[in-house]
Structures are given as structure tokens and as C-alpha cells.
Scaffold this motif. Structure first.
Motif: not given
Length: 126
Positions: A99, A101-102
Motif C-alpha cells: 500500500d 499510503t501505509t
């Protein structure tokens, strides 16, 4: 006469030793050649997946669970032994990426037949 008998005995012994089966693929089991535990997941249509257990002495499928047994085979060991593998429906996940974003791994999970239990004991020879 002793020389002739000695030569005849040597030739006979040579023929007997070379005629022995030296193939050790584990198929005969007669001289202590035991198979390697091997299996493959196969599709069975509407029922989902089953497991094909090669050279197994027993293969029982009941209620979604499948148990394969080998009386004396190699599996994760240099010594042959009794092996019992249990397959059942389980959640099997594969990492598909990260991911953005994370920074954590993303996974795709499906329910399918998976190896859920292993039991080992000394060989059961009959």
C-alpha cells in the motif's frame, strides 16, 4: 579343477550382483526403498479442490477434510516414517503488493484446500 570352479563361481556372483535392481525411485518398497511424500491440489469441479496424494497407502475424504497416510515414506526427514497429512478448507493469502499510503503489504485471500496438520510416527510395516 579348482581354478575352473573359482572362475565359474566368480562369474555367477558377478551376474547375480549386476542383475539386482539398482533403481531407487521408491517404487518397489521391497528392499527398503520408500517413496517421498508428494501431493498436488487438483480441481474437482463444483466440489472445489481435492488433493491427489501420490503413492499413499490411504486417502480418506470426509466432509471437506482429507487425510492422506503413508505407512513408510520420506517427508521432511532423512529417515522414512509413518506420515499422516490432513488437508482442510482454509484461508490462503498471497501478497499482492504494498500500500503506497501505509507501506503495509496488501494481500488477496481465498478459501481453498490447504495442509492444516502433520503427524509422524515410526514406520508401520505389514
Amino acid at each position: 579343477m579348482k581354478t575352473v570352479l573359482s572362475i565359474a563361481l566368480a562369474i555367477t556372483l558377478s551376474v547375480l550382483l549386476t542383475s539386482c535392481d539398482s533403481d531407487s525411485d521408491g517404487s518397489s518398497g521391497g528392499r527398503g526403498d520408500f517413496p517421498n511424500v508428494s501431493y498436488a491440489k487438483v480441481s474437482s469441479g463444483a466440489e472445489g479442490f481435492l488433493v491427489e496424494c501420490y503413492n499413499a497407502n490411504g486417502n480418506v475424504y470426509t466432509g471437506g477434510k482429507q487425510v492422506c497416510t503413508w505407512n513408510c515414506a520420506y517427508h521432511d526427514s532423512r529417515t522414512p516414517r509413518f506420515v499422516q497429512l490432513t488437508f482442510d478448507e482454509a484461508l490462503v493469502c498471497e501478497q499482492t503488493g504494498v500500500d503506497a499510503t501505509t507501506g503495509l503489504a496488501t494481500e488477496t485471500c481465498t478459501r481453498e484446500m490447504a495442509l492444516v496438520d502433520r503427524k509422524y510416527s515410526p514406520c508401520v510395516l505389514k
